[in-house]
Scaffold this active site. Structure first.
Site, PDB file in Angstrom:
ATOM      1  N   LYS A 171      32.923  48.667  40.397  1.00  0.00           N
ATOM      2  CA  LYS A 171      34.235  49.076  41.426  1.00  0.00           C
ATOM      3  C   LYS A 171      34.168  50.190  42.153  1.00  0.00           C
ATOM      4  O   LYS A 171      33.880  51.098  40.911  1.00  0.00           O
ATOM      5  CB  LYS A 171      35.127  48.983  40.059  1.00  0.00           C
ATOM      6  N   CYS A 181      44.841  50.940  50.195  1.00  0.00           N
ATOM      7  CA  CYS A 181      44.547  49.625  49.782  1.00  0.00           C
ATOM      8  C   CYS A 181      42.345  49.713  51.100  1.00  0.00           C
ATOM      9  O   CYS A 181      42.471  49.876  52.303  1.00  0.00           O
ATOM     10  CB  CYS A 181      45.228  48.966  50.738  1.00  0.00           C
ATOM     11  N   CYS A 205      41.063  47.119  50.704  1.00  0.00           N
ATOM     12  CA  CYS A 205      39.954  45.379  50.475  1.00  0.00           C
ATOM     13  C   CYS A 205      41.068  44.475  51.270  1.00  0.00           C
ATOM     14  O   CYS A 205      40.973  43.773  51.593  1.00  0.00           O
ATOM     15  CB  CYS A 205      40.983  45.172  49.451  1.00  0.00           C
ATOM     16  N   CYS A 236      47.402  50.872  48.389  1.00  0.00           N
ATOM     17  CA  CYS A 236      46.548  49.533  47.439  1.00  0.00           C
ATOM     18  C   CYS A 236      47.974  49.335  46.254  1.00  0.00           C
ATOM     19  O   CYS A 236      48.926  50.105  46.235  1.00  0.00           O
ATOM     20  CB  CYS A 236      45.668  50.619  46.153  1.00  0.00           C
ATOM     21  N   HIS A 293      42.686  44.291  44.600  1.00  0.00           N
ATOM     22  CA  HIS A 293      41.265  44.471  44.720  1.00  0.00           C
ATOM     23  C   HIS A 293      41.115  43.079  43.417  1.00  0.00           C
ATOM     24  O   HIS A 293      40.026  43.126  43.225  1.00  0.00           O
ATOM     25  CB  HIS A 293      40.696  45.229  44.640  1.00  0.00           C
TER      26      HIS A 293
END
Length: 107
Positions: A53, A71, A73, A82, A86
């Site tokens: 990741k 975030c 994604c 976030c 993800h």
């Protein structure tokens, strides 16, 4: 290959009050909505693909919280923060995108 689709990208503004008088609302242009939708495909096609990741950390001197995750994604329900979306995205697409972490500098 497009990572996001933008359906509209025009901007609108209204003039501020001048001398306490409200501007003519009927004369103002209508507002446009900007929609960004991430497609069900990898967001990170080539950066550090050998890592499980991709998470980057930045140390910031003046930060109200000890840690803030942003975030990357485009799927977070609390965007720009976030919320862990993800994880589901990575499982569905085989991607390895993770958040950007802002860490408060230790005093």
């Amino acid at each position: 290959m497009s990572m996001a689709s933008v359906s509209s990208a025009s901007f609108c503004y209204s003039k501020s009050r001048i001398g306490g008088v409200k501007p003519n609302i009927a004369a103002a242009r209508p507002r446009s909505l900007v929609v960004v939708r991430a497609e069900a495909q990898a967001i990170n096609p080539e950066i550090r693909k050998t890592e499980e990741k991709v998470v980057d950390s930045v140390v910031v001197a003046e930060l109200s919280k000890p840690l803030t995750a942003y975030c990357r994604c485009w799927r977070s329900g609390t965007f720009p923060l976030c919320d862990g979306s993800h994880v589901k995205h990575n499982k569905a697409t085989g991607d390895n995108v993770g958040p950007l972490l802002l860490k408060k500098q230790k005093e």
